[in-house]
Write a protein that holds these residues in place. Structure first.
Motif, PDB file in Angstrom:
ATOM      1  N   MET A   1       0.828  -1.189   0.000  1.00 56.49           N
ATOM      2  CA  MET A   1       0.000   0.000   0.000  1.00 56.49           C
ATOM      3  C   MET A   1       0.875   1.257   0.000  1.00 56.49           C
ATOM      4  O   MET A   1       0.490   2.268  -0.568  1.00 56.49           O
ATOM      5  N   TYR A   2       2.031   1.179   0.667  1.00 57.72           N
ATOM      6  CA  TYR A   2       2.947   2.312   0.683  1.00 57.72           C
ATOM      7  C   TYR A   2       3.349   2.671  -0.745  1.00 57.72           C
ATOM      8  O   TYR A   2       3.240   3.822  -1.161  1.00 57.72           O
ATOM      9  N   ARG A   3       3.808   1.661  -1.506  1.00 57.04           N
ATOM     10  CA  ARG A   3       4.223   1.919  -2.902  1.00 57.04           C
ATOM     11  C   ARG A   3       3.062   2.460  -3.714  1.00 57.04           C
ATOM     12  O   ARG A   3       3.219   3.380  -4.503  1.00 57.04           O
ATOM     13  N   TRP A   4       1.887   1.870  -3.536  1.00 56.82           N
ATOM     14  CA  TRP A   4       0.695   2.294  -4.266  1.00 56.82           C
ATOM     15  C   TRP A   4       0.398   3.763  -3.992  1.00 56.82           C
ATOM     16  O   TRP A   4       0.118   4.535  -4.902  1.00 56.82           O
ATOM     17  N   ALA A   5       0.472   4.165  -2.709  1.00 59.85           N
ATOM     18  CA  ALA A   5       0.182   5.556  -2.333  1.00 59.85           C
ATOM     19  C   ALA A   5       1.208   6.509  -2.937  1.00 59.85           C
ATOM     20  O   ALA A   5       0.853   7.561  -3.488  1.00 59.85           O
TER      21      ALA A   5
ATOM     22  N   GLU B   1       3.146   6.003  -5.580  1.00 60.24           N
ATOM     23  CA  GLU B   1       2.989   6.025  -7.037  1.00 60.24           C
ATOM     24  C   GLU B   1       1.830   6.916  -7.474  1.00 60.24           C
ATOM     25  O   GLU B   1       1.801   7.403  -8.597  1.00 60.24           O
ATOM     26  N   ARG B   2       0.876   7.154  -6.597  1.00 58.66           N
ATOM     27  CA  ARG B   2      -0.284   7.972  -6.940  1.00 58.66           C
ATOM     28  C   ARG B   2      -0.200   9.385  -6.360  1.00 58.66           C
ATOM     29  O   ARG B   2      -1.194  10.085  -6.279  1.00 58.66           O
ATOM     30  N   GLY B   3       0.998   9.760  -5.932  1.00 61.56           N
ATOM     31  CA  GLY B   3       1.223  11.150  -5.590  1.00 61.56           C
ATOM     32  C   GLY B   3       1.313  11.504  -4.113  1.00 61.56           C
ATOM     33  O   GLY B   3       1.542  12.661  -3.776  1.00 61.56           O
ATOM     34  N   MET B   4       1.138  10.559  -3.219  1.00 56.03           N
ATOM     35  CA  MET B   4       1.278  10.884  -1.801  1.00 56.03           C
ATOM     36  C   MET B   4       2.758  11.085  -1.500  1.00 56.03           C
ATOM     37  O   MET B   4       3.585  10.277  -1.915  1.00 56.03           O
ATOM     38  N   PRO B   5       3.102  12.156  -0.789  1.00 51.75           N
ATOM     39  CA  PRO B   5       4.509  12.368  -0.435  1.00 51.75           C
ATOM     40  C   PRO B   5       5.061  11.175   0.349  1.00 51.75           C
ATOM     41  O   PRO B   5       4.387  10.629   1.221  1.00 51.75           O
ATOM     42  N   GLY B   6       6.279  10.768   0.014  1.00 50.48           N
ATOM     43  CA  GLY B   6       6.899   9.602   0.635  1.00 50.48           C
ATOM     44  C   GLY B   6       6.955   9.673   2.146  1.00 50.48           C
ATOM     45  O   GLY B   6       6.743   8.682   2.842  1.00 50.48           O
ATOM     46  N   GLU B   7       7.245  10.865   2.683  1.00 53.59           N
ATOM     47  CA  GLU B   7       7.345  11.013   4.137  1.00 53.59           C
ATOM     48  C   GLU B   7       5.989  10.772   4.800  1.00 53.59           C
ATOM     49  O   GLU B   7       5.892  10.083   5.813  1.00 53.59           O
ATOM     50  N   GLU B   8       4.927  11.323   4.208  1.00 50.07           N
ATOM     51  CA  GLU B   8       3.577  11.136   4.755  1.00 50.07           C
ATOM     52  C   GLU B   8       3.169   9.661   4.683  1.00 50.07           C
ATOM     53  O   GLU B   8       2.646   9.098   5.644  1.00 50.07           O
TER      54      GLU B   8
END
Length: 147
Positions: free
Chosen positions: A1-5, A7-14
């Protein structure tokens, strides 16, 4: 889910903070139940049950998260994730579990009761120790993390 998020624009830190929070919650949950498990026999998980009404015109449907059995009979275990555990008054009249109880009994399960298995998604307060060695109240939380 981390990678999915990510890849869809969520900042990595968040996304990383959310991932760490989920890891903490799940590990604390597993640690708690590893220490407090009761001797249950698992009967079924995600069990779909049906009950026709007296006239046969309608059908009640229920999917039980978990059915376990011990010396007292069958128990419906209802898994809930929530930030706050609802009051005992609400749990006593929760329409979902009332229907589950009726449908399970009609399907020949000797239901002794319903267990609400709450997975708290809100980070529990940290225990604070008084000078006398006792603990301060823990903000109404019923669990603390296992470290």
């Amino acid at each position: 889910m981390y990678r999915w998020a990510v890849e869809r624009g969520m900042p990595g830190e968040e996304a990383g903070d959310i991932r760490a929070e989920v890891d903490r919650i799940i590990h604390n949950y597993i640690d708690y139940w590893a220490a407090h498990a009761k001797p249950w026999k698992v009967v079924a998980a995600e069990k779909k049950l049906f009950l026709k009404t007296a006239g046969g015109e309608h059908e009640l449907r229920a999917t039980l998260d978990l059915i376990v059995e011990d010396r007292d009979g069958h128990w419906i275990v209802e898994h809930k994730s929530t930030q706050h555990i609802p009051s005992a008054d609400w749990r006593a009249v929760d329409p979902q579990t009332a229907i589950q109880y009726v449908v399970a009994r009609a399907n020949k399960y000797n239901v002794a009761g319903i267990i609400f298995n709450y997975l708290l998604t809100d980070e529990p307060g940290r225990p604070r120790v008084k000078k006398d060695g006792g603990f301060y109240a823990n903000n109404g939380k019923t669990t603390t993390p296992v470290f």
